[in-house]
Motif scaffolding. Sequence first.
Motif, short mmCIF file in Angstrom:
data_model
loop_
_atom_site.label_atom_id
_atom_site.label_comp_id
_atom_site.label_asym_id
_atom_site.label_seq_id
_atom_site.Cartn_x
_atom_site.Cartn_y
_atom_site.Cartn_z
N ARG A 245 -10.86 1.99 -0.29
CA ARG A 245 -11.62 1.20 0.68
C ARG A 245 -10.80 -0.03 1.01
N VAL A 246 -10.54 -0.22 2.30
CA VAL A 246 -9.82 -1.39 2.78
C VAL A 246 -10.84 -2.25 3.51
N ARG B 252 -8.88 -6.83 1.33
CA ARG B 252 -9.01 -6.33 -0.04
C ARG B 252 -8.82 -4.80 -0.02
N VAL B 253 -8.05 -4.29 -0.99
CA VAL B 253 -7.85 -2.85 -1.16
C VAL B 253 -8.47 -2.46 -2.50
N GLU B 254 -9.40 -1.49 -2.45
CA GLU B 254 -10.06 -1.02 -3.67
C GLU B 254 -9.84 0.49 -3.81
N SER C 213 -0.79 -2.49 5.67
CA SER C 213 -0.32 -1.42 4.80
C SER C 213 -0.38 -1.85 3.35
N TYR C 214 -0.47 -0.84 2.48
CA TYR C 214 -0.47 -1.07 1.04
C TYR C 214 0.06 0.19 0.38
N THR D 256 0.70 5.75 0.33
CA THR D 256 0.83 4.64 1.27
C THR D 256 -0.37 4.64 2.20
N LEU D 257 -1.07 3.53 2.25
CA LEU D 257 -2.20 3.35 3.16
C LEU D 257 -1.72 2.52 4.34
#
Length: 88
Positions: A71-72, A21-23, A56-57, A5-6
């Motif tokens: 990387r967010v 964007r989440v990479e 969050s992601y 969990t980010l």
Amino acid sequence: MASITLNWTNNSTTLNADGTRVERTTQTRFNHAQAEPVVLAESNTGGLDPTQPTGSYVDNTITPGNNYAYRVTTYKENETAHVISDFE
């Protein structure tokens, strides 16, 4: 099933950003020339809403024992701001 969990604080809520964007990369860290990032999510709603104070992601696609770097990025047109985190 394993997951990561980010969570992050969004310091660009007043900049009218277009999205988040989440990479992720598994080869190495993002600052390395061989990093090959994969876009996991890109949106402007839910946990990726850039107008909210926090984001969050949840990555449910990890394999235990692997190393990951995330990387967010919050973006607006050609401008970006990002944070990088490494997990082992």
